[in-house]
Structure formats: structure tokens, C-alpha cells
Design a protein around this motif. Sequence first.
Motif, mmCIF file in Angstrom:
data_model
loop_
_atom_site.group_PDB
_atom_site.id
_atom_site.type_symbol
_atom_site.label_atom_id
_atom_site.label_comp_id
_atom_site.label_asym_id
_atom_site.label_seq_id
_atom_site.Cartn_x
_atom_site.Cartn_y
_atom_site.Cartn_z
ATOM 1 N N ARG A 291 0.865 -1.185 0.000
ATOM 2 C CA ARG A 291 0.000 0.000 0.000
ATOM 3 C C ARG A 291 0.894 1.225 0.000
ATOM 4 N NH1 ARG A 291 -4.641 -2.506 3.372
ATOM 5 N NH2 ARG A 291 -5.012 -4.204 1.945
ATOM 6 N N ARG A 292 0.859 1.922 -1.110
ATOM 7 C CA ARG A 292 1.754 3.074 -1.249
ATOM 8 C C ARG A 292 0.926 4.340 -1.382
ATOM 9 N NH1 ARG A 292 7.108 3.663 -4.126
ATOM 10 N NH2 ARG A 292 7.137 1.428 -3.684
ATOM 11 N N VAL A 293 1.298 5.348 -0.642
ATOM 12 C CA VAL A 293 0.631 6.639 -0.764
ATOM 13 C C VAL A 293 1.571 7.617 -1.460
ATOM 14 C CG1 VAL A 293 -0.261 8.633 0.524
ATOM 15 C CG2 VAL A 293 -0.944 6.330 1.185
ATOM 16 N N ILE A 294 1.024 8.338 -2.431
ATOM 17 C CA ILE A 294 1.789 9.371 -3.130
ATOM 18 C C ILE A 294 1.379 10.725 -2.582
ATOM 19 C CG2 ILE A 294 2.270 10.476 -5.324
ATOM 20 C CD1 ILE A 294 2.040 7.925 -6.679
ATOM 21 N N LEU A 295 2.332 11.401 -2.013
ATOM 22 C CA LEU A 295 2.099 12.752 -1.499
ATOM 23 C C LEU A 295 2.800 13.745 -2.415
ATOM 24 C CD1 LEU A 295 2.996 12.192 2.279
ATOM 25 C CD2 LEU A 295 0.700 12.624 1.394
ATOM 26 N N GLY A 296 2.413 14.985 -2.290
ATOM 27 C CA GLY A 296 3.100 16.021 -3.062
ATOM 28 C C GLY A 296 2.229 17.246 -3.123
ATOM 29 N N PRO A 297 2.846 18.417 -3.192
ATOM 30 C CA PRO A 297 2.051 19.651 -3.236
ATOM 31 C C PRO A 297 1.259 19.766 -4.541
ATOM 32 C CG PRO A 297 4.406 20.116 -3.456
ATOM 33 C CD PRO A 297 4.278 18.657 -3.206
ATOM 34 N N ALA B 164 -0.525 3.737 4.729
ATOM 35 C CA ALA B 164 0.613 3.419 3.860
ATOM 36 C C ALA B 164 1.609 2.432 4.473
ATOM 37 C CB ALA B 164 1.350 4.709 3.511
ATOM 38 N N ASP B 165 2.044 1.480 3.662
ATOM 39 C CA ASP B 165 3.238 0.698 3.994
ATOM 40 C C ASP B 165 4.462 1.534 3.608
ATOM 41 O OD1 ASP B 165 1.721 -1.574 4.634
ATOM 42 O OD2 ASP B 165 1.657 -2.195 2.536
ATOM 43 N N THR B 166 4.300 2.235 2.479
ATOM 44 C CA THR B 166 5.399 3.047 1.960
ATOM 45 C C THR B 166 4.845 4.369 1.433
ATOM 46 O OG1 THR B 166 5.104 1.865 -0.109
ATOM 47 C CG2 THR B 166 6.963 1.174 1.265
ATOM 48 N N ILE B 167 5.715 5.353 1.375
ATOM 49 C CA ILE B 167 5.307 6.679 0.902
ATOM 50 C C ILE B 167 6.271 7.155 -0.181
ATOM 51 C CG2 ILE B 167 5.205 9.129 1.600
ATOM 52 C CD1 ILE B 167 3.972 8.281 4.190
ATOM 53 N N THR B 168 5.671 7.707 -1.243
ATOM 54 C CA THR B 168 6.471 8.361 -2.270
ATOM 55 C C THR B 168 6.061 9.822 -2.291
ATOM 56 O OG1 THR B 168 6.667 6.390 -3.644
ATOM 57 C CG2 THR B 168 6.898 8.487 -4.775
ATOM 58 N N VAL B 169 7.028 10.706 -2.322
ATOM 59 C CA VAL B 169 6.698 12.127 -2.411
ATOM 60 C C VAL B 169 7.211 12.669 -3.736
ATOM 61 C CG1 VAL B 169 6.893 14.398 -1.339
ATOM 62 C CG2 VAL B 169 6.830 12.367 0.094
ATOM 63 N N LEU B 170 6.294 13.327 -4.456
ATOM 64 C CA LEU B 170 6.675 13.984 -5.710
ATOM 65 C C LEU B 170 6.773 15.481 -5.475
ATOM 66 C CD1 LEU B 170 4.343 12.415 -8.457
ATOM 67 C CD2 LEU B 170 6.743 11.899 -8.044
ATOM 68 N N LEU C 114 9.697 4.528 4.127
ATOM 69 C CA LEU C 114 8.704 4.154 5.125
ATOM 70 C C LEU C 114 8.072 5.406 5.743
ATOM 71 C CD1 LEU C 114 10.833 1.401 6.887
ATOM 72 C CD2 LEU C 114 8.998 1.078 5.201
ATOM 73 N N PRO C 115 6.809 5.278 6.203
ATOM 74 C CA PRO C 115 6.141 6.447 6.794
ATOM 75 C C PRO C 115 6.933 7.068 7.945
ATOM 76 C CG PRO C 115 4.564 4.670 6.460
ATOM 77 C CD PRO C 115 5.906 4.110 6.106
#
Length: 247
Positions: free
Chosen positions: A29-35, A210-216, A226-227
Motif C-alpha cells: 500500500r503506497r501513498v503518493i504525497l506532493g504539493p 501506507a506501507d510506503t510513501i512516495t513524495v513527488l 517508510l512512513p
Amino acid sequence: MLETRNLSKSFGAIQVTRNVSLKLERGERRVILGPNGAGKTTLFNLLVGELTPDAGSVHLAGEDVTALPVAKRARRGLSRSYQKNTLFDGLTVEQNLGLAAALYTGHATRLWSDSLAKPEVREIVAEVAEQVNLMPHLHARVSEVSYGVRRQLEVGVALATRPLVLLMDEPTSGVGPEMSKGFHDLLNNLPRDLTLLIIEHDMDLAFDVADTITVLNYGEVVFDGLPEEARGSKLLKEIYLGSWEDA
Ligand SMILES: Nc1ncnc2c1ncn2[C@@H]1O[C@H](COP(=O)(O)OP(=O)(O)OP(=O)(O)O)[C@@H](O)[C@H]1O
């Protein structure tokens, strides 16, 4: 399960996706964050095939799907839950799920009530309704259900195609804090082998699910981890300014 290699996309002179390489394992479960404007939606459009990349590739379950159109990727298990106009307001919750299941199983006939009566379709409807807590609302017309229930149904319609990977674009946007928590629980209770990629503004959701987080940022991956590492990242605090502190 889902991988991108050096994905890039420009609109005119503006490069919106820069060399994005991601790798999601089965069940991750990956969450993509970013402004705002970081390129999150563009990345989703590249993943599902609504946009063609200028460079790089997309791989689903080990196969290069970069050249495949949206419908073919969907048939191979890449599903996207839309927030916009994908539900039939005049039909019931059950009928909406049934139509999605009928299309997926190839049981869609001209007389849709016949399609919904097929045992395979009924089985999927029952399973999905349970997964997204729609049992109490099955016979309600979509035009009559709350906003939160609509959002659950959107996820249900996507699940009715039995995806391997489910992409969600801000599943809790517009849902109040109370319902938002319920939605996090719902996501956490989805089958563990389903791979989830979620665009989110809400950092609580990111940390809950999230298991993992990606930030753009400016189309580029600036964090992948990892969170708990994300929480401590100085770079992310700068990108998000004060809002990071609230999470
Ligand atoms: N079809 C298009 N043509 C031209 N520019 C586009 C197009 N689609 C997106 N952009 C631009 O690309 C940039 C990234 O947009 P995108 O919607 O992917 O960002 P986002 O991270 O999803 O933002 P938000 O959080 O506001 O939804 C923005 O500057 C946007 O204006």
C-alpha cells in the motif's frame, strides 16, 4: 506488481514527470504525497494509459504495458477508482456494482436485469459490498445516498473488476473527518494481496494506511520510503511547510 522505469512526460516546455521509477510489490500500500501541481495525477494518467510517456516504461505483473491502451491495462488488472461521474445515479448501489461485475465477467447483456441475475455476478456483488461496507445501502438509489457512501461505491465499482492493482485519487477528498477515519479502516480491511496506490493530500491517511510513501515535487520523486522515515524528513517538512507538523 507495478513498476515504472524512468517515466517522463512534458506538456510543451514544462516537464511534469521527471524520470519517475517506482516499484510496488504485491499487496503493498503506497501513498503518493506532493504539493499541488507536483504531477501526481499526471503520473496516474501515465500508469493507466490515459497519457503516453515521452520516455520510460510501465510494467504490470512483470509485463511491459506501456503500449497498451486503458481498457487492455484494466483487463490485466489495473483499476482506477474515479471520483467523477462513473456511477449511475438512477440505479441502486447493488445495480451499480452488478453492472461493473457483469462487464468484467462478460455477462453484460442488453437486458441488464438478466446480467445481474447471473450467479457469478451476484457472487462478486456480495463479496465487494461486504468489503466496502455497502451491505446496508444495497437497495438505495445512488441519487439518495450520502457523499461518503458514493465514495465507498466508487471503490466498490473498481473492486468489482477484481483488480490486482487499485489506483485511488484522493479517496477521502470532501469526506468529513469522522467519515475519513471510517474510510481509512475500510482501506486497511481490503484484501491484503491487493496492491494499492493512493494519491492523498491528507497526511493522516498516508500515515494510517501506507506501507510506503512516495513524495513527488516538481514531477520528481524526492522521497521513497517508510512512513516513519517520512515523518522525520527535513526535506518533506520544507516542501509541506507547516502542514506536515499537523499530521
Ligand atoms: N494536459 C495538460 N496540459 C498541460 N499542462 C498540464 C496538463 N495536465 C497537467 N498539466 C500541468 O502539469 C502540472 C502537474 O499537474 P498534475 O495535475 O499532475 O499535478 P497534481 O500533483 O496532481 O496536482 P493537484 O494536487 O493540484 O491535483 C501542473 O502544472 C498542470 O498545470
